[in-house]
Every structure is written in C-alpha cells, then in structure tokens.
Design an enzyme around this catalytic site. Structure first.
Site, mmCIF file in Angstrom:
data_model
loop_
_atom_site.group_PDB
_atom_site.id
_atom_site.type_symbol
_atom_site.label_atom_id
_atom_site.label_comp_id
_atom_site.label_asym_id
_atom_site.label_seq_id
_atom_site.Cartn_x
_atom_site.Cartn_y
_atom_site.Cartn_z
ATOM 1 N N HIS A 269 0.882 -1.168 0.000
ATOM 2 C CA HIS A 269 0.000 0.000 0.000
ATOM 3 C C HIS A 269 0.921 1.220 0.000
ATOM 4 O O HIS A 269 1.582 1.501 0.997
ATOM 5 C CB HIS A 269 -0.918 0.003 1.224
ATOM 6 C CG HIS A 269 -1.917 -1.114 1.204
ATOM 7 N ND1 HIS A 269 -2.361 -1.750 2.331
ATOM 8 C CD2 HIS A 269 -2.537 -1.710 0.162
ATOM 9 C CE1 HIS A 269 -3.237 -2.691 1.991
ATOM 10 N NE2 HIS A 269 -3.354 -2.683 0.678
ATOM 11 N N GLU B 120 1.344 3.799 2.832
ATOM 12 C CA GLU B 120 1.760 3.360 4.167
ATOM 13 C C GLU B 120 3.276 3.307 4.138
ATOM 14 O O GLU B 120 3.881 2.303 3.776
ATOM 15 C CB GLU B 120 1.111 2.006 4.488
ATOM 16 C CG GLU B 120 -0.410 2.136 4.534
ATOM 17 C CD GLU B 120 -1.150 0.798 4.517
ATOM 18 O OE1 GLU B 120 -0.532 -0.247 4.733
ATOM 19 O OE2 GLU B 120 -2.370 0.827 4.279
ATOM 20 N N HIS C 269 3.006 -2.842 6.821
ATOM 21 C CA HIS C 269 1.917 -1.911 6.510
ATOM 22 C C HIS C 269 1.876 -0.791 7.538
ATOM 23 O O HIS C 269 2.733 -0.710 8.416
ATOM 24 C CB HIS C 269 0.574 -2.653 6.524
ATOM 25 C CG HIS C 269 0.354 -3.540 5.359
ATOM 26 N ND1 HIS C 269 -0.605 -3.309 4.414
ATOM 27 C CD2 HIS C 269 0.989 -4.669 4.984
ATOM 28 C CE1 HIS C 269 -0.566 -4.252 3.502
ATOM 29 N NE2 HIS C 269 0.392 -5.104 3.822
ATOM 30 N N GLU D 183 1.469 -4.056 11.139
ATOM 31 C CA GLU D 183 0.921 -2.705 11.031
ATOM 32 C C GLU D 183 1.761 -1.850 11.966
ATOM 33 O O GLU D 183 1.694 -1.993 13.181
ATOM 34 C CB GLU D 183 -0.550 -2.687 11.447
ATOM 35 C CG GLU D 183 -1.451 -3.576 10.601
ATOM 36 C CD GLU D 183 -1.874 -2.917 9.293
ATOM 37 O OE1 GLU D 183 -1.605 -1.712 9.121
ATOM 38 O OE2 GLU D 183 -2.462 -3.608 8.440
HETATM 39 ZN ZN LIG Z 1 -1.869 -1.720 4.307
#
Ligand SMILES: [Zn+2]
Length: 665
Positions: A270, A273, A408, A500
């Site tokens: 992504h 990010e 992420h 994350e």
């Molecule tokens: Zn992500």
C-alpha cells in the site's frame, strides 16, 4: 481550481510560515502529547481519552463513527478542543471528513471557526483582519484540506467550531478528523516531561522520506559501502515502469547456499503506508554499518541468512502519496496500484481452492495441504492482476523463502494467517495448521516493538489491540481474500505475517528516528526466527546427491513443506519433539524423531532415502497402491511449472509495455 491544486499551493505557503516558527516548524501536534475534549460525542464511552486526531480513518466501518469525532447535536455550538498541554504557537488546521474504504459517506464539515484560550473559560476568536475568520473545510470525505491562520496565535487550547456541514434530510452529521499545526514554545525549566522524550536515534542513518530516485540513490550508496555483502536487483516493474528494487544482504550475495535459509521483508504494497519503506532503508544501512564495525550479532545474521529487502512493492502509489506529503496525503491516495488494484487482495485465492477440495473430496488421502497450484484463469493475460503482484509471485517462486513479513501502516498490530475467512464471514478466527508457530512469530515482533508493547499507549482507532497483546489472526480482524500471506503459505514454503507499524500511515519526517528506535529490535529479532525449528538435507543414500522436491511431513501438523534444489529444507517449529517423515518420488519414505530446543539455532535433521528398485515401482503401479498419489502430485507439479512459464511470459510482455510507458514519461 480543484481542491487538489488548492491544497498543494497551500503547502508551499505553509513552508513559509514554518520559518517563523522554530525549532519545530510545520508540525502537527502529536496525539500522545495532547488531550481532547468536545462539546458532545455521538457515541457512548467515547470520552476525551479515546479521542483521536490522526487524519486517517480506521480500516473497518462496522461502527459508523469509526475514525472521526462526530457531534451528538447538529448546531453551530459544537466544538472539538485540543489541549496542547503547554503554550503553543498555533499556525493552522487540516480538516478531513469521516471516510472509509468500505462505504462512501457524507459526514463532512464545509466551514468552521477557530478559537483560542489559555484557561478554557475565555475564548478568543481567530481573526481575519477585523472579522472573525471562517475557514473552508471539506467538500468530500477523503481530501484533507489545510487552512493556515493569517497570523499565528500563542495559546494553550484551540477549538474547532463547525459552522456548516453537509445536510440532506437525516443524512450528514458534524464529523471531522483534524490535525492541528503549531510549535511548542521553549520550555527552559523542563517542566513538561513528555517533551523530553527522546526524538533522536544514536544510529547514523538517513532519516527522511525517500522518493523513487532518492531511494535508488540510497540503495546504491549502501551497495558501494558494503560491496561484499550486498547486491541490488529488480524483480520487475510497476505499471508506470518504476523498478521493484530488492537489496540482498548475505555473505555470498547472488546465490543460494546449501542449508542457509532465505528471508524477505516486503514494504509499501500500500503505497501510502510509508513507514515500512523507510525502516527497510534504515535496516540496510544499519546492517552494513554494523557488519563493518564487527557487531557479532549482525555478522552472524549476515553469514547465516540470505536476506532480501523490498522497500517499495507499489512505487507508483508511493509517488502519488509522497507528492502530497505527510500531512495532506489522505486515507487512500496511493494505497492502490496505478490501475486501482489493492495488491493485498490481488494474489490468487488458494484458500477457496483448498476449502472447496475439502468439501468435495471424500477420499481424504487425495487432499493436498501445501504447494497449491495457481488456478489457470488467474494466470491469463486478461486476469485483473497487477504487474507488481505478478512480479512478486515470480519472485516467491524463484527464491526458496522460509520466512518473511509484510509491512503496513495505519494500525499497531501484527496479524498472522489466514487472512481470509472460510465462509465469507466478515470476521472469524481462521487458523492455519501452524497456528502455534504463527502466534509465536507475531508475538516476537509485537513484544519487542517499543510502541506496541507500551501499555500506556492509546488505541489507534476503534479496536484496542493491546487487549490481545497486539497480535491477531488476520481473518479474526477482517476478511481479506487474496492476501499475500495466505498465498505465501499455501503456494510456497514461506511463512509470512503482516505488521501494522504505526497509527499514522505517513508519519512526519521528524518522527522517523524514533520510529527506527521503536522497530530496530523487532526487525532484527523477527529475522532471527528463520533459524527456529528443524532443517537439513534430503539425500540419495547411495549417491549422496540432494533430492529436490522431497516432501517433509510433521506428524499432527497438516501442512507439508518441500526440499529445494540441492535437497535442503527448513521446517519452522516451536520447541518440542516431532516425528518427521521425508518422502520423494521413487524412494522409500524415511521417518525420524527430531527434538526442537529453545535455543536460537535449528536442530539438524538430515534424511537419506533409499531408491525403490524399478521392479518394485512397476509392481506398485500395477497394483494401484500408494504410488498413484505421488504421481498425482507429480502431475500437479508439472502443471504448475507450465503455469509458471506462462506467468513469466506475461510478465515479460508487461515489463516491455511498462518500459515503453516509462520512456514516454
Ligand atoms: Zn496496508
């Protein structure tokens, strides 16, 4: 002019204001340093301590008040108050509506006023000449809009006071997310302890955001610093023709060594990010420096592991977000590929292949539990598969990765597979056969990460992952079909989790040193886990030659792995005693007991297999005994190989097309 251009112009202006406001400049106040209050909340239990100021929304939207403050009443008396907890020179506000990827909603504020105070009793309006200033808010739920004050004001408290908002019958609430700009006035007596928290790192690394060209330059400089242990290669191109660069770090770059496991970190699938990208750039510099310094831990890691770092899987998306910058990049700009593909939903869904087979097949011995072939329709040229995804799939097929992580941002949690729920439930705990080892992996990262493991930290959004020790089964959070982790586990030998890294998807550059400090230990410790469990070489008893594609089965774990080209294999396992069997086509199976200890190194479990005599082979074939199953596997492998060839051809054609596009740019 469009909102987009407007905010870009304003960014430039903002930079001018900064110079008047040393030493912190155009910085949004950090959520952890501030406190929030509001006139009313449209949700029970959302007290001041639960308030959030991050501009990005939560990932899910089951709760419609996710990721924003929403006032209970719809009148002009509503306000959101920020206590900066010390005298602050306020310079501006960024406002964003309440948005989510699942639903488009219109909870946005069109215009607002701003007030300042030192005591929360007397409020002074923000002026525009002789009139009270009215600022332009949002016209859509996604685009962050910056408003700078005509003159900066010193105060402790600031209020955002909505004046008009989207209304259509019962639709449209007063909802907003905001960032407040300002710099703290100097604190000669150090009476504010939270201001003395370290913001620096002792490591001498290049702490800033790197766009494509700067990233390439930095990687090149690391390669020149440490030519003996590094190599840069590209696994393919993005839609716009940007290369997907990988930094390989190993004592013998460029080749697989017998018995040496391969590890990968992937960041930026992504594109908005961005923290993972910078952490991987930090990591390659750090390993190079420490290796040269003779740091024993790093020397050991480099000698015993072949490390691959892909800092930017979605460079097109990153460039879009980078142009907007930390404060104005919204929730989704740059998340997707140039063609609009979310790469974490774009891998072949092998979970469904597996679960359908389990439902339909009555003969359980015919079921496979690993190395699932990619369905043919997925590999056709027409399939809506991003060139970046295709490049990563070929990479996974070409290098015998054992362990990896996928970095992420936007939350603080480590998720482990499966990411997809079995019956399309929105969320449901969906464990793999290796649940216990995956939990171990997730815990290793989460417990060594300094932000996640801090019990005083605030939740990023509406889910408090601290309660789960900052780890969760991916599907238990939300259903993600076609994820990279699930694909990796079902198609290859490689175990992979998602990290994350931060509440804020695009942290300000000044936060990068501390984010490196927060993650350095976890990044290193996680890599070291590739040396857990058992490993060995499967050989022919007579010739001693390594046997490729031998199947390694562990009793009671319904997931096999395979040996690679020279017969070497790795089986990640938690400590314990295991019955392990190696089988290969044309050989008698062999079993042995292998003990995994708590140490940081794997147990060696080699196998020597005896060839079946040709007559015995034929005999078995005639009887239709056990062999047909192996033959079936063999046929599947051949089919897979054919599919891989097709994938490669498609990749080549796409790369050529991307190169053409790049030339035109
Ligand atoms: Zn992500």
């Amino acid at each position: 002019t469009s909102v987009l251009q407007l905010s870009l112009e304003m960014t430039d202006k903002a930079l001018l204001v900064v110079s008047e406001c040393p030493p912190l400049g155009l910085e949004s106040l950090k959520v952890k340093d501030t406190q929030l209050r509001a006139s009313s909340y449209k949700r029970r239990g959302l007290g001041p301590h639960r308030g959030r100021l991050n501009i990005q929304s939560g990932i899910e939207d089951g709760d419609i008040y996710d990721g924003a403050w929403c006032a209970q009443y719809r009148d002009k008396k509503q306000w959101l108050e920020v206590d900066a907890r010390r005298l602050t020179r306020f310079t501006g506000v960024i406002l964003q509506g309440r948005n989510s990827i699942w639903r488009s909603v219109w909870d946005i504020v069109h215009t607002y006023k701003v007030q300042f105070s030192n005591d929360t009793l007397v409020w002074k309006p923000c002026m525009n000449g002789t009139e009270e200033a009215i600022f332009e808010g949002n016209q859509d739920a996604e685009t962050p809009v910056l408003a700078l004050f005509n003159t900066s004001t010193v105060a402790r408290y600031i209020r955002i006071n909505p004046q008009s908002w989207y209304q259509n019958g019962t639709k449209g609430h007063i909802c907003l997310r905001a960032e407040v700009f300002g710099c703290a006035l100097s604190d000669p007596n150090s009476i504010y302890p939270w201001q003395t928290e370290p913001t620096e790192s002792k490591d001498k690394l290049d702490f800033r955001h790197h766009n494509y060209k700067e990233m390439r330059k930095l990687m090149k400089s690391v390669q020149e610093e440490c030519p003996d242990i590094t190599r840069i290669y590209s696994i393919g191109k993005s839609y716009m023709g940007l290369k997907l660069y990988v930094m390989e770090i190993s004592d013998n770059p460029g080749k697989h060594e017998l018995g040496e496991p391969e590890f990968r970190y992937v960041a930026g699938m992504h594109g908005n990010e961005v923290l993972g990208r910078e952490l991987l750039l930090n990591l390659m510099q750090y390993i190079c420096q420490e290796y040269k310094r003779g740091d024993q831990r790093i020397v050991h890691l480099v000698k015993e592991t072949r490390i691959h770092l892909l800092p930017s899987m979605n460079p097109d998306g990153y460039e879009m977000a980078f142009k907007k910058g930390s404060e104005l990049a919204g929730w989704s700009l740059g998340r997707y590929s140039y063609e609009g593909i979310d790469m974490n939903h774009n891998f072949a869904d092998l979970n469904s292949v597996m679960w359908t087979a389990i439902e339909l097949e009555t003969d359980r011995s015919k079921l496979i539990n690993h190395y699932f072939p990619i369905p043919e329709q997925y590999t056709t040229e027409e399939a809506f598969v991003a060139s970046e995804t295709r490049a990563v799939i070929s990479w996974m097929q070409n290098i015998p990765f054992v362990l990896g992580a996928n970095l992420h941002g936007g939350e603080l949690v480590v998720t482990y597979p499966y990411d997809m729920t079995r019956d399309w439930a929105p969320r449901e705990h969906t464990p793999t056969a290796d649940e216990s080892f995956f939990r171990w992996l997730a815990v290793v990262y989460a417990s060594t990460n300094q932000v996640m493991s801090n019990h005083d930290r605030r939740p990023c959004h509406n889910k408090d992952f601290l309660r789960y020790n900052n780890i969760i089964n991916g599907a238990d959070w939300h259903n993600v079909p076609g994820s990279m982790n699930d694909f990796s586990y079902l198609h290859t030998n490689c175990f992979e989790v998602t990290v994350e890294l931060s509440c804020d998807k695009f942290p300000h550059a000044s936060e990068l040193p501390i984010e490196w400090e927060n993650n350095r230990e976890s990044l290193l410790t996680y890599m070291e886990q590739v040396h857990r469990g058992i490993k060995g070489v499967v050989r022919d008893k007579d010739t001693g030659a390594g046997i490729a594609d031998a199947v390694i089965k562990v009793d009671d774990i319904n997931h096999h792995i395979r040996s690679v080209a020279d017969g070497d294999y790795w089986r990640l396992l938690n400590p314990g005693e295991y019955r392990v069997t190696a089988t290969a086509e044309g050989y008698f199976p062999s079993s042995r007991t292998c003990q995994v200890m708590y140490d940081h190194y794997p147990t060696i479990c080699d196998f020597r297999l005896t060839k079946m005599p040709k007559e015995r082979l034929k005999e078995l074939l005639m009887k239709g005994g056990k062999l047909p199953k192996d033959l079936q596997l063999r046929l599947r492998q051949l089919r897979m190989r054919k599919l891989r060839v097709t994938t490669k051809a498609i990749n080549r054609r796409r790369a050529a097309a991307a190169a053409k596009r790049a030339k035109r740019v």
